[in-house]
Design an enzyme around this catalytic site. Sequence first.
Site, PDB file in Angstrom:
ATOM      1  CG  HIS A  39       2.428  -8.508  10.959  1.00 58.72           C
ATOM      2  ND1 HIS A  39       3.188  -7.411  11.307  1.00 58.72           N
ATOM      3  CD2 HIS A  39       1.146  -8.084  10.929  1.00 58.72           C
ATOM      4  CE1 HIS A  39       2.381  -6.366  11.503  1.00 58.72           C
ATOM      5  NE2 HIS A  39       1.136  -6.748  11.266  1.00 58.72           N
ATOM      6  CB  THR A  40       3.910 -14.411   6.990  1.00 59.85           C
ATOM      7  OG1 THR A  40       2.945 -13.996   6.023  1.00 59.85           O
ATOM      8  CG2 THR A  40       3.184 -15.069   8.166  1.00 59.85           C
ATOM      9  N   GLY A 126      -5.435   4.324   3.645  1.00 56.53           N
ATOM     10  CA  GLY A 126      -5.125   4.042   5.045  1.00 56.53           C
ATOM     11  C   GLY A 126      -6.031   3.007   5.683  1.00 56.53           C
ATOM     12  N   GLY A 128      -5.845  -0.320   4.994  1.00 54.68           N
ATOM     13  CA  GLY A 128      -5.242  -1.646   4.981  1.00 54.68           C
ATOM     14  C   GLY A 128      -5.495  -2.404   3.689  1.00 54.68           C
ATOM     15  CG  ASP A 176       0.828  -4.432   0.851  1.00 56.30           C
ATOM     16  OD1 ASP A 176       0.508  -5.610   1.152  1.00 56.30           O
ATOM     17  OD2 ASP A 176       0.783  -3.488   1.651  1.00 56.30           O
TER      18      ASP A 176
HETATM   19  P1  ADP Z   1      -2.852   1.827   2.928  1.00 54.94           P
HETATM   20  O1  ADP Z   1      -1.769   1.386   2.009  1.00 54.94           O
HETATM   21  O2  ADP Z   1      -3.319   0.742   3.835  1.00 54.94           O
HETATM   22  O3  ADP Z   1      -3.998   2.479   2.225  1.00 54.94           O
HETATM   23  P2  ADP Z   1      -0.755   3.540   3.862  1.00 54.94           P
HETATM   24  O4  ADP Z   1      -0.613   4.396   5.048  1.00 54.94           O
HETATM   25  O5  ADP Z   1       0.253   2.471   3.626  1.00 54.94           O
HETATM   26  O6  ADP Z   1      -2.224   2.930   3.904  1.00 54.94           O
HETATM   27  O7  ADP Z   1      -0.768   4.426   2.546  1.00 54.94           O
HETATM   28  C1  ADP Z   1      -1.626   5.545   2.455  1.00 54.94           C
HETATM   29  C2  ADP Z   1      -0.863   6.742   1.917  1.00 54.94           C
HETATM   30  O8  ADP Z   1      -0.572   6.536   0.512  1.00 54.94           O
HETATM   31  C3  ADP Z   1      -1.639   8.031   1.960  1.00 54.94           C
HETATM   32  O9  ADP Z   1      -1.531   8.646   3.227  1.00 54.94           O
HETATM   33  C4  ADP Z   1      -0.965   8.839   0.863  1.00 54.94           C
HETATM   34  O10 ADP Z   1       0.247   9.382   1.325  1.00 54.94           O
HETATM   35  C5  ADP Z   1      -0.647   7.780  -0.174  1.00 54.94           C
HETATM   36  N1  ADP Z   1      -1.738   7.675  -1.156  1.00 54.94           N
HETATM   37  C6  ADP Z   1      -2.567   6.638  -1.350  1.00 54.94           C
HETATM   38  N2  ADP Z   1      -3.466   6.889  -2.338  1.00 54.94           N
HETATM   39  C7  ADP Z   1      -3.211   8.127  -2.768  1.00 54.94           C
HETATM   40  C8  ADP Z   1      -3.796   8.975  -3.777  1.00 54.94           C
HETATM   41  N3  ADP Z   1      -4.830   8.583  -4.513  1.00 54.94           N
HETATM   42  N4  ADP Z   1      -3.252  10.209  -3.950  1.00 54.94           N
HETATM   43  C9  ADP Z   1      -2.199  10.606  -3.210  1.00 54.94           C
HETATM   44  N5  ADP Z   1      -1.617   9.863  -2.261  1.00 54.94           N
HETATM   45  C10 ADP Z   1      -2.111   8.641  -2.019  1.00 54.94           C
HETATM   46 MG    MG Z   2       0.152   0.702   2.591  1.00 60.63          MG
END
Ligand code: ADP
Ligand code: MG
Length: 383
Positions: A39-40, A126, A128, A176
């Site tokens: 969170h920085t 999802g 992280g 990221d």
């Molecule tokens: P994180 O980035 O921590 O994995 P986020 O909620 O920021 O979690 O991002 C996850 C979202 O990114 C998923 O819910 C989807 O919408 C999208 N996503 C990630 N990977 C894929 C994939 N391989 N195919 C389709 N959508 C994806």
């Molecule tokens: Mg993300």
Amino acid sequence: VTNVERRAQRLSSAFLTAYRRNAQGVWSAPGRVNLIGEHTDYNDGLVLPVAIDRETLVAAAVRDDDLVRCRSLDLPGGADIRLSDLGPDTAPGWPAYVLGVLWALRETGAELPGLDLLLASDVPVGAGLSSSAALEAAVALCAAELCGATLGRTELAVAARRAENEAVGAPVGIMDQMAALHGRGDCALLLDCRSLQVRPIPLQLDAAGLDLLVINTRVTHAHADGEYASRRQACARAAAALGVSALRDAGLDAVEQRLDGELRRRARHVVTEIERVTHTAEALERHEHDALGPLFASSHASMRDDFQISCPELDLAVESAVRAGAVAARMTGGGFGGCAVAFVPTDLTGAAGAVVRSAFAAQGFSEPDLFLVEPADGARRMM
Ligand code: ADP
Ligand code: MG
């Protein structure tokens, strides 16, 4: 043939099945684990992510009309849309990430062709580890190369972040996307989120006899949800109360003397965390891995007590990993679930996994997913 090369070949075949034509190429971009600096990024501060050997691949081919189609081997749904209809609110669900990147690239002046796109990822979604930025970076590099746009990696990261902020509606910082585009094998990236300067910091894990262990608690978080946004708002209010443009510019004395209660705790986390990033990078550069333990411990305590983004599963992951011999461990990512990261002596890694698993079982928590990660390069064309 490496594992990711095999995956690229399989994706290329799946592309042929899905679209009845050959892919022109396959691009990949890594997920990341943040070593320290949570969170920085949106406070103009410092972060220290490592791009990891978990990657999102995109196979693509240019079309001779103005249609964009996207599908994913991992999630149902997709989108078919005309280029002329691309905007920040084009699609709900995961296609928003893909179409958002295309829209943001076009906003930079890139002349996009119609495209067929197919995604596949082994970044846990999802958790992280930033599957979202891996997807955005892979699509950004792919689309930029296919239309001959001469955008640098930082410009691609800025477009990818804009997509996530405006098309997805997740108010994330730039960490990221920068990690997914600038990753370097065997290095962490010291990133200044104000200047967008990146400095690779060699990790020398082999020489140090350390593994980088990720413990996914499988507790799910949602960045787009209210907690993340409310932390951002608290930071903005704290900066305003201190008369600085971002908490990057605030000193700890001012935070302690001029803020109260929750706002003081939130700002104290950010200000002390930025300092810990600097010290962690210095320790790594001096090859002083023992110094990481206290830095990670105070970072975790700060996230748990001051920023209040931890949860019982993350606290247990960190506590049990340290008990099992990790030299340093902390929660990583936005919080409220997701992963912890630990440096573990190579000869203890197997035993440490068992200790963490049995600690979770004893608490009645569901089984965590543990895996080692290797520092990896940023987005690239695979074939
Ligand atoms: P994180 O980035 O921590 O994995 P986020 O909620 O920021 O979690 O991002 C996850 C979202 O990114 C998923 O819910 C989807 O919408 C999208 N996503 C990630 N990977 C894929 C994939 N391989 N195919 C389709 N959508 C994806
Ligand atoms: Mg993300």
